[in-house]
Scaffold this active site. Structure first.
Site, PDB file in Angstrom:
ATOM      1  N   SER A   1      -2.931  -7.821   3.016  1.00 46.34           N
ATOM      2  CA  SER A   1      -3.077  -7.600   4.459  1.00 46.34           C
ATOM      3  C   SER A   1      -3.413  -8.901   5.184  1.00 46.34           C
ATOM      4  O   SER A   1      -2.931  -9.150   6.291  1.00 46.34           O
ATOM      5  CB  SER A   1      -4.167  -6.562   4.725  1.00 46.34           C
ATOM      6  OG  SER A   1      -3.780  -5.327   4.200  1.00 46.34           O
TER       7      SER A   1
ATOM      8  N   LYS B   1     -15.725  -6.431   5.845  1.00 40.67           N
ATOM      9  CA  LYS B   1     -14.664  -7.286   6.381  1.00 40.67           C
ATOM     10  C   LYS B   1     -14.643  -7.173   7.905  1.00 40.67           C
ATOM     11  O   LYS B   1     -14.877  -6.093   8.443  1.00 40.67           O
ATOM     12  CB  LYS B   1     -13.295  -6.832   5.863  1.00 40.67           C
ATOM     13  CG  LYS B   1     -13.053  -7.078   4.392  1.00 40.67           C
ATOM     14  CD  LYS B   1     -11.657  -6.629   3.998  1.00 40.67           C
ATOM     15  CE  LYS B   1     -11.334  -7.012   2.567  1.00 40.67           C
ATOM     16  NZ  LYS B   1     -10.002  -6.565   2.139  1.00 40.67           N
TER      17      LYS B   1
ATOM     18  N   HIS C   1       0.838  -1.208   0.000  1.00 38.63           N
ATOM     19  CA  HIS C   1       0.000   0.000   0.000  1.00 38.63           C
ATOM     20  C   HIS C   1       0.872   1.256   0.000  1.00 38.63           C
ATOM     21  O   HIS C   1       0.592   2.215  -0.716  1.00 38.63           O
ATOM     22  CB  HIS C   1      -0.910   0.028   1.238  1.00 38.63           C
ATOM     23  CG  HIS C   1      -1.878  -1.111   1.334  1.00 38.63           C
ATOM     24  ND1 HIS C   1      -1.987  -1.922   2.444  1.00 38.63           N
ATOM     25  CD2 HIS C   1      -2.801  -1.581   0.452  1.00 38.63           C
ATOM     26  CE1 HIS C   1      -2.925  -2.827   2.251  1.00 38.63           C
ATOM     27  NE2 HIS C   1      -3.428  -2.652   1.046  1.00 38.63           N
TER      28      HIS C   1
ATOM     29  N   ARG D   1      -1.852  -5.280  -8.557  1.00 36.57           N
ATOM     30  CA  ARG D   1      -0.672  -6.098  -8.276  1.00 36.57           C
ATOM     31  C   ARG D   1      -0.465  -7.146  -9.348  1.00 36.57           C
ATOM     32  O   ARG D   1       0.594  -7.284  -9.918  1.00 36.57           O
ATOM     33  CB  ARG D   1      -0.816  -6.799  -6.920  1.00 36.57           C
ATOM     34  CG  ARG D   1      -0.684  -5.887  -5.742  1.00 36.57           C
ATOM     35  CD  ARG D   1      -1.229  -6.534  -4.500  1.00 36.57           C
ATOM     36  NE  ARG D   1      -2.651  -6.866  -4.670  1.00 36.57           N
ATOM     37  CZ  ARG D   1      -3.374  -7.511  -3.792  1.00 36.57           C
ATOM     38  NH1 ARG D   1      -2.827  -7.928  -2.679  1.00 36.57           N
ATOM     39  NH2 ARG D   1      -4.652  -7.746  -4.006  1.00 36.57           N
TER      40      ARG D   1
HETATM   41  N1  COA Z   1      -0.305  -4.013  -1.917  1.00 34.75           N
HETATM   42  C1  COA Z   1      -0.638  -4.886  -0.963  1.00 34.75           C
HETATM   43  N2  COA Z   1      -1.883  -5.307  -0.757  1.00 34.75           N
HETATM   44  C2  COA Z   1      -2.833  -4.795  -1.543  1.00 34.75           C
HETATM   45  C3  COA Z   1      -2.571  -3.870  -2.552  1.00 34.75           C
HETATM   46  C4  COA Z   1      -1.231  -3.487  -2.727  1.00 34.75           C
HETATM   47  N3  COA Z   1      -0.872  -2.632  -3.677  1.00 34.75           N
HETATM   48  N4  COA Z   1      -3.715  -3.564  -3.155  1.00 34.75           N
HETATM   49  C5  COA Z   1      -4.664  -4.279  -2.561  1.00 34.75           C
HETATM   50  N5  COA Z   1      -4.134  -5.005  -1.580  1.00 34.75           N
HETATM   51  C6  COA Z   1      -4.811  -5.983  -0.738  1.00 34.75           C
HETATM   52  C7  COA Z   1      -5.547  -5.420   0.403  1.00 34.75           C
HETATM   53  O1  COA Z   1      -4.747  -5.339   1.552  1.00 34.75           O
HETATM   54  C8  COA Z   1      -6.601  -6.463   0.557  1.00 34.75           C
HETATM   55  O2  COA Z   1      -5.988  -7.592   1.174  1.00 34.75           O
HETATM   56  P1  COA Z   1      -6.817  -8.550   2.132  1.00 34.75           P
HETATM   57  O3  COA Z   1      -8.088  -8.883   1.439  1.00 34.75           O
HETATM   58  O4  COA Z   1      -5.874  -9.672   2.271  1.00 34.75           O
HETATM   59  O5  COA Z   1      -7.036  -7.814   3.397  1.00 34.75           O
HETATM   60  C9  COA Z   1      -6.921  -6.841  -0.861  1.00 34.75           C
HETATM   61  O6  COA Z   1      -5.772  -6.600  -1.559  1.00 34.75           O
HETATM   62  C10 COA Z   1      -7.979  -6.013  -1.502  1.00 34.75           C
HETATM   63  O7  COA Z   1      -8.965  -5.864  -0.639  1.00 34.75           O
HETATM   64  P2  COA Z   1     -10.303  -5.163  -1.084  1.00 34.75           P
HETATM   65  O8  COA Z   1     -11.303  -5.336  -0.028  1.00 34.75           O
HETATM   66  O9  COA Z   1     -10.596  -5.533  -2.456  1.00 34.75           O
HETATM   67  O10 COA Z   1      -9.870  -3.689  -1.181  1.00 34.75           O
HETATM   68  P3  COA Z   1      -9.467  -2.759  -0.092  1.00 34.75           P
HETATM   69  O11 COA Z   1      -9.427  -3.358   1.253  1.00 34.75           O
HETATM   70  O12 COA Z   1      -8.209  -2.184  -0.587  1.00 34.75           O
HETATM   71  O13 COA Z   1     -10.643  -1.663  -0.152  1.00 34.75           O
HETATM   72  C11 COA Z   1     -12.737  -0.573  -0.606  1.00 34.75           C
HETATM   73  C12 COA Z   1     -11.968  -1.881  -0.619  1.00 34.75           C
HETATM   74  C13 COA Z   1     -12.576   0.158   0.693  1.00 34.75           C
HETATM   75  C14 COA Z   1     -12.239   0.334  -1.715  1.00 34.75           C
HETATM   76  C15 COA Z   1     -14.211  -0.923  -0.871  1.00 34.75           C
HETATM   77  O14 COA Z   1     -14.597  -1.940   0.034  1.00 34.75           O
HETATM   78  C16 COA Z   1     -15.112   0.256  -0.652  1.00 34.75           C
HETATM   79  O15 COA Z   1     -15.182   1.132  -1.483  1.00 34.75           O
HETATM   80  N6  COA Z   1     -15.836   0.290   0.502  1.00 34.75           N
HETATM   81  C17 COA Z   1     -16.758   1.355   0.841  1.00 34.75           C
HETATM   82  C18 COA Z   1     -18.209   0.916   0.634  1.00 34.75           C
HETATM   83  C19 COA Z   1     -18.572   0.953  -0.833  1.00 34.75           C
HETATM   84  O16 COA Z   1     -18.570   1.985  -1.463  1.00 34.75           O
HETATM   85  N7  COA Z   1     -18.927  -0.228  -1.380  1.00 34.75           N
HETATM   86  C20 COA Z   1     -19.311  -0.346  -2.761  1.00 34.75           C
HETATM   87  C21 COA Z   1     -18.124  -0.442  -3.654  1.00 34.75           C
HETATM   88  S1  COA Z   1     -18.627  -0.411  -5.372  1.00 34.75           S
END
Ligand code: COA
Length: 162
Positions: A129, A42, A18, A91
């Site tokens: 994560s 989550k 991140h 990624r």
């Molecule tokens: N390096 C390391 N890890 C990364 C990464 C990177 N560059 N990019 C993504 N990841 C990981 C994250 O840590 C996460 O790992 P985990 O599942 O093992 O914890 C995974 O990849 C992606 O998780 P995800 O849930 O897809 O995305 P996010 O946690 O980054 O965020 C939000 C998701 C917050 C953007 C999304 O849930 C959101 O918008 N929530 C608000 C409610 C909403 O609007 N919902 C409707 C969406 S259309």
């Protein structure tokens, strides 16, 4: 023209992967808002306040980066911030489908909110994560994958490293 990028995520916790995306965004946009989501569906290990606190400490050296919490829909939050784009890291090919779905849903709900993708460094392709949490919970060393403040926070949660 958007001068601000919003990088949303759960950040439970923020990893070096991140951080890499934030650094790339911070070098491209005048300001970057790291938006830590409260509503992600989550079960998080760190509560929202702690996730914001940790990300703020990790990114303290970047003067054009601010960390904020948000609740509710991401696109609504983004629209409330004025001219901005969403940034997401890609990624591996596995991220593509989900990320395009997310971007399209966000655009469908708020057409003004554009998403751009940053290619994550190869060095961190394998990181997530949940992997970091799992390794830490099993008394593994995650110091290469997270900032020292996050490492310390994980050690406190899992009571490891005795
Ligand atoms: N390096 C390391 N890890 C990364 C990464 C990177 N560059 N990019 C993504 N990841 C990981 C994250 O840590 C996460 O790992 P985990 O599942 O093992 O914890 C995974 O990849 C992606 O998780 P995800 O849930 O897809 O995305 P996010 O946690 O980054 O965020 C939000 C998701 C917050 C953007 C999304 O849930 C959101 O918008 N929530 C608000 C409610 C909403 O609007 N919902 C409707 C969406 S259309």
């Amino acid at each position: 023209m958007a001068k601000m990028a919003i990088y949303p995520g759960t950040f439970d916790p923020m990893t070096r992967g991140h951080e890499d995306v934030v650094h790339r965004a911070a070098a491209t946009f005048e300001n970057v808002l790291v938006a830590v989501a409260g509503s992600t569906g989550k079960n998080t290990v760190f509560n929202l306040e702690r996730r914001v606190e940790l990300a703020s400490e990790v990114l303290a050296d970047l003067p054009n980066v601010t960390v904020v919490p948000f609740n509710g829909l991401l696109n609504r939050f983004a629209a409330s911030q004025g001219d901005c784009v969403l940034v997401r890291g890609l990624r591996a090919i596995g991220d593509f489908e989900y990320e395009v779905q997310l971007a399209n849903l966000n655009r469908r709900m708020k057409p003004a909110v554009e998403t751009i993708f940053v290619a994550a460094s190869q060095k961190y392709q394998f990181l997530s994560s949940s992997m970091v949490r799992e390794i830490a919970s099993l008394d593994g060393d995650v110091s290469d994958f997270v900032h020292p403040v996050v490492n310390q926070a994980l050690l406190s949660v899992y009571n490891t490293g005795k």
